[in-house]
Design a protein around this motif. Structure first.
Motif, short mmCIF file in Angstrom:
data_model
loop_
_atom_site.label_atom_id
_atom_site.label_comp_id
_atom_site.label_asym_id
_atom_site.label_seq_id
_atom_site.Cartn_x
_atom_site.Cartn_y
_atom_site.Cartn_z
N GLY A 100 0.82 -1.20 0.00
CA GLY A 100 0.00 0.00 0.00
C GLY A 100 0.86 1.26 0.00
O GLY A 100 0.56 2.22 -0.72
N MET A 101 1.90 1.26 0.80
CA MET A 101 2.82 2.39 0.81
C MET A 101 3.55 2.50 -0.53
O MET A 101 3.81 3.59 -1.04
N PHE A 102 3.87 1.35 -1.11
CA PHE A 102 4.53 1.33 -2.42
C PHE A 102 3.66 2.01 -3.47
O PHE A 102 4.12 2.88 -4.22
N LEU A 103 2.38 1.62 -3.54
CA LEU A 103 1.47 2.20 -4.53
C LEU A 103 1.30 3.71 -4.31
O LEU A 103 1.25 4.49 -5.27
N THR A 104 1.21 4.11 -3.05
CA THR A 104 1.06 5.52 -2.74
C THR A 104 2.28 6.32 -3.21
O THR A 104 2.15 7.39 -3.81
N ALA A 105 3.47 5.79 -2.93
CA ALA A 105 4.69 6.46 -3.36
C ALA A 105 4.78 6.55 -4.88
O ALA A 105 5.18 7.58 -5.44
N LYS A 106 4.39 5.48 -5.57
CA LYS A 106 4.43 5.48 -7.04
C LYS A 106 3.50 6.54 -7.61
O LYS A 106 3.81 7.18 -8.62
N GLU A 107 2.36 6.72 -6.96
CA GLU A 107 1.39 7.71 -7.46
C GLU A 107 1.85 9.14 -7.17
O GLU A 107 1.71 10.02 -8.02
N VAL A 108 2.40 9.36 -5.98
CA VAL A 108 2.71 10.72 -5.55
C VAL A 108 4.05 11.21 -6.10
O VAL A 108 4.18 12.36 -6.54
N CYS A 109 5.07 10.34 -6.05
CA CYS A 109 6.41 10.79 -6.47
C CYS A 109 7.08 9.71 -7.33
O CYS A 109 8.06 9.09 -6.90
N PRO A 110 6.57 9.47 -8.52
CA PRO A 110 7.10 8.40 -9.37
C PRO A 110 8.54 8.62 -9.80
O PRO A 110 9.22 7.68 -10.21
N GLU A 111 9.02 9.86 -9.67
CA GLU A 111 10.40 10.15 -10.08
C GLU A 111 11.42 9.69 -9.05
O GLU A 111 12.63 9.66 -9.34
N ILE A 112 11.00 9.36 -7.83
CA ILE A 112 11.92 8.89 -6.79
C ILE A 112 11.96 7.36 -6.82
O ILE A 112 10.92 6.70 -6.80
N GLU A 113 13.16 6.81 -6.85
CA GLU A 113 13.31 5.35 -6.86
C GLU A 113 12.74 4.74 -5.58
O GLU A 113 12.72 5.38 -4.52
N ILE A 114 12.30 3.48 -5.69
CA ILE A 114 11.82 2.76 -4.52
C ILE A 114 12.67 1.51 -4.31
O ILE A 114 12.90 0.73 -5.25
N HIS A 115 13.15 1.36 -3.08
CA HIS A 115 13.88 0.17 -2.66
C HIS A 115 12.97 -0.63 -1.73
O HIS A 115 12.31 -0.04 -0.87
N ILE A 116 12.95 -1.93 -1.89
CA ILE A 116 12.07 -2.78 -1.09
C ILE A 116 12.81 -3.25 0.16
O ILE A 116 13.84 -3.92 0.09
N SER A 117 12.26 -2.90 1.32
CA SER A 117 12.88 -3.16 2.61
C SER A 117 12.98 -4.66 2.90
O SER A 117 12.20 -5.47 2.40
N THR A 118 13.93 -5.01 3.75
CA THR A 118 14.05 -6.39 4.22
C THR A 118 12.78 -6.85 4.94
O THR A 118 12.49 -8.04 5.02
N GLN A 119 12.00 -5.88 5.45
CA GLN A 119 10.74 -6.21 6.12
C GLN A 119 9.74 -6.91 5.21
O GLN A 119 8.77 -7.50 5.69
N ALA A 120 9.96 -6.83 3.90
CA ALA A 120 9.04 -7.48 2.96
C ALA A 120 9.36 -8.96 2.76
O ALA A 120 8.75 -9.61 1.91
N ASN A 121 10.32 -9.49 3.52
CA ASN A 121 10.66 -10.92 3.46
C ASN A 121 11.10 -11.35 2.07
O ASN A 121 10.51 -12.23 1.45
N ASN A 122 12.17 -10.77 1.58
CA ASN A 122 12.64 -11.02 0.22
C ASN A 122 13.69 -12.14 0.23
O ASN A 122 14.88 -11.89 0.40
N VAL A 123 13.23 -13.36 0.06
CA VAL A 123 14.12 -14.51 0.20
C VAL A 123 14.10 -15.46 -1.00
O VAL A 123 14.66 -16.55 -0.91
N ASN A 124 13.49 -15.06 -2.12
CA ASN A 124 13.56 -15.91 -3.32
C ASN A 124 13.53 -15.05 -4.57
O ASN A 124 13.10 -13.90 -4.55
#
Length: 416
Positions: A100-124
């Motif tokens: 949800g925060m990702f979608l909000t950021a994409k809509e509001v400030c698409p020019e700023i890169e987004i990095h996905i936090s370790t909190q998203a459980n990125n293991v594959n």
């Protein structure tokens, strides 16, 4: 030439951000006053963020802002307004875990890169592919991954999707940092920035019908600190990290002091530069790296999950202390024409003491404190006992602006 990964350093305040930049960071990550997972950190006002970004960008260093809470409905509207503000000061990336925060950021400030936090459980690798398709430019690995797993992910994702990995600092006992203990025991939610670190507490068993009778819990015969992990340290394994295809080497510690940040940034900076320049140079200087990194406060070291699942040797069972060998005295703000340095004092020191000037280039210069004056009144002092007092300090050798002052102490174990 060998790949030169980014060195990513945490900052809890504007002072620490500037320290990280001067002492060798390629990038710094910070938290604002909302939507980050370190509510107990000092964090940055919008004005401080803007100043910090200007300071870093003027020196070729990037700044990433954390917005990695797991958002509830009421958070999203406020997040939109927050991202609108960030849009004006232009950090280099936002660190986000919640879709949800990702979608909000994409809509509001698409020019700023987004990095996905370790909190998203990125293991594959499919998770990495998913976030790339959504528009993320970088994904932070879960700390539960081995180097071999990271290699496999690198082979299966687009070349322009960056991998960021924690290589130094505290290890969370919970999967990718998603801990419920703090919320359960104290009502302070680790996933909303208020962790009380119950993993460092000592536990006992109480039988329901016998309240007040504390029976010890033994994971083995050495003690009862069941969840108390050693700190991660990969300073001696940089070749393996680079070979695995990691783009950004991340240091944990957005609540750490300027002394900690300066020590870690300077040591990893030199180790990375040495290795890229000449692997033999890196190997020859290993004793210096290990000596320097042990000057930080730490709880003994481990390589975490990088070489397989940790065993009992990755835990500390008999205490919840960390090792402290230096005391942080302050940062030199400027030096006047008389060689006196302006310092905002952080811990007590006195005339006649020998302290050290810690320099970004790796030198540690012992100096004698010759005089201390109150910066406002000019009154001479024998000692500096008042925290955050502005002082004019005369040393036997004049420092440079942004040098750090510290005092070596006898090694002590400080209780958390």
């Amino acid at each position: 030439m060998k790949k030169h990964p980014e060195l990513l350093i945490p900052a809890s305040s504007l002072e620490v951000l500037k320290t990280a930049v001067v002492f060798g960071a390629d990038a710094v990550y910070i938290g604002g006053e909302a939507f980050g997972l370190r509510a107990k950190a000092k964090n940055f006002s919008l004005e401080e963020m803007a100043e910090g970004i200007r300071f870093a960008h003027a020196r070729g260093v990037k700044v990433y802002v954390t917005a990695n809470i797991l958002a509830h409905n009421q958070d999203l509207e406020e997040a939109g307004a927050y991202f609108e503000e960030l849009k004006e000061i232009r950090p280099d990336a936002l660190i986000i875990s919640d879709p949800g925060m990702f979608l909000t950021a994409k809509e509001v400030c698409p020019e700023i890169e987004i990095h996905i936090s370790t909190q998203a459980n990125n293991v594959n690798y499919r998770t990495f592919q998913f976030w790339k398709e959504q528009g993320a430019s970088r994904v932070v690995t879960g700390r539960e991954l081995s180097l071999e797993e990271i290699r496999q992910i690198r082979k299966r994702i687009p070349e322009d999707l960056e991998i960021e990995t924690f290589v130094h600092g505290a290890m969370c006992i919970s999967y990718s940092g998603r801990c419920l203990l703090s919320n359960y025991f104290t009502g302070r939610d680790a996933n909303r920035g208020a962790c009380t670190h119950p993993c460092r507490w000592k536990y006992a068993v109480v039988e329901e019908t016998r309240p007040g009778e504390y029976m010890p819990v033994y994971e083995n015969e050495r003690g009862t600190y069941l969840f108390n992990s050693k700190d991660l340290c990969m300073i001696g394994h940089l070749p393996d990290l680079i070979e695995a295809g990691i783009d950004s080497l991340k240091v944990e510690g957005r609540m750490k002091t300027a002394l900690y940040v300066a020590t870690v940034a300077r040591t990893y900076r030199r180790a990375l530069d040495d290795y890229v320049q000449d692997p033999k140079r890196y190997k020859d200087h290993m004793p210096w790296y290990l000596e320097q990194i042990s000057n930080c406060t730490y709880r003994q070291f481990t390589t975490g999950f990088f070489y397989g699942r940790p065993d009992e040797h990755a835990q500390i069972y008999d205490n919840n202390t960390y090792i402290k060998e230096y005391t942080y005295l302050g940062i030199v703000q400027k030096v006047d024409g008389q060689g006196r340095c302006l310092v905002e004092q952080r811990n007590k020191f006195s005339v006649g003491e020998t302290i050290e000037i810690m320099k970004p280039d790796g030198r540690d210069v012992p100096v004698l404190v010759e005089a201390i004056q109150d910066a406002q009144s000019g009154t001479s002092q024998i000692s500096a006992p008042h925290a955050r007092q502005l002082l004019l300090v005369t040393l036997s050798e004049a420092p440079d602006a942004m040098d750090l002052l510290r005092r070596e102490d006898k090694p002590v174990q400080a209780v958390l």
